[in-house]
Design an enzyme around this catalytic site. Structure first.
Site, short mmCIF file in Angstrom:
data_model
loop_
_atom_site.label_atom_id
_atom_site.label_comp_id
_atom_site.label_asym_id
_atom_site.label_seq_id
_atom_site.Cartn_x
_atom_site.Cartn_y
_atom_site.Cartn_z
N ASP A 98 0.85 -1.18 0.00
CA ASP A 98 0.00 0.00 0.00
C ASP A 98 0.89 1.23 0.00
O ASP A 98 1.95 1.24 0.63
CB ASP A 98 -0.93 0.04 1.21
CG ASP A 98 -1.96 1.13 1.06
OD1 ASP A 98 -2.87 0.96 0.22
OD2 ASP A 98 -1.86 2.18 1.73
N THR A 99 0.45 2.25 -0.72
CA THR A 99 1.22 3.49 -0.84
C THR A 99 0.37 4.66 -0.35
O THR A 99 -0.82 4.74 -0.67
CB THR A 99 1.64 3.72 -2.31
OG1 THR A 99 2.42 2.61 -2.74
CG2 THR A 99 2.45 5.01 -2.46
#
Length: 189
Positions: A70-71
């Protein structure tokens, strides 16, 4: 050993393919909320782990290697996730305009029933962006699946990013060098 990418992100698929890693994709709808008291650096790892937990239970993944990521984008202490509509996308780009911000990607890898994590940070400097540029980008590239409402590899990255400090692929969505090093240390692939 099968490798499973727990992400529908076309960019993460492209990066793993370019690395020569064979994998299959499995996804699960996951709530991307996080506890408010969580330190910023732990947020993308927390969300990546929530994805991994959901995928492992939904698909009975025990022996395969599972990679989830996840960013997030952080500017002025504010975490920017994915925009829900054009107005929110423009608001995010306005916050980033003319500023340095952080891109944090959390990666969680389950291998042989053990959990491993990575959190990579890259600094990105945007030039001042005009409202016309923001509207053009959002209308033509529809960045609704991108943290901070932009993709470094797209038009906005070409015209607005003055410099980066750290991993370019981290900003795309996967710190490939760190993933490669962890895969090598775990003797994966």
């Amino acid at each position: 050993m099968r490798i499973i990418l727990g992400s529908g992100s076309p960019r993460r698929k492209e990066l793993l393919t370019a690395m020569g890693i064979d994998f299959e994709v499995k996804v699960a709808d996951t709530d991307e909320r996080y506890p408010e008291e969580l330190e910023v650096e732990k947020v993308p790892v927390f969300i990546a782990d929530q994805k991994a937990i959901a995928i492992r239970s939904m698909h009975q993944i025990e022996r395969e290697t599972l990679l989830c990521a996840d960013t997030i984008v952080v500017v002025d202490g504010k975490i920017l996730g994915k925009p829900t509509d054009k107005n929110e996308a423009i608001q995010m780009l306005e916050l980033l305009s003319g500023k340095m911000h952080e891109v944090l990607t959390g990666v969680v890898i389950y291998h042989e029933a053990k959990r491993h994590e990575i959190c990579e940070r890259t600094l990105v400097q945007f030039k001042k962006i005009t409202l016309d540029e923001m509207n053009y980008y959002v209308d033509n590239y529809r960045p609704y699946d991108k943290a901070g409402s932009y993709g470094i590899q797209e038009w906005i990255g070409l015209i607005a990013i003055e410099r980066i400090e750290g991993s370019y692929t981290n900003v795309i969505g996967l710190p490939t060098d760190k993933v490669w090093n962890l895969f090598n240390s775990l003797k994966i692939n």
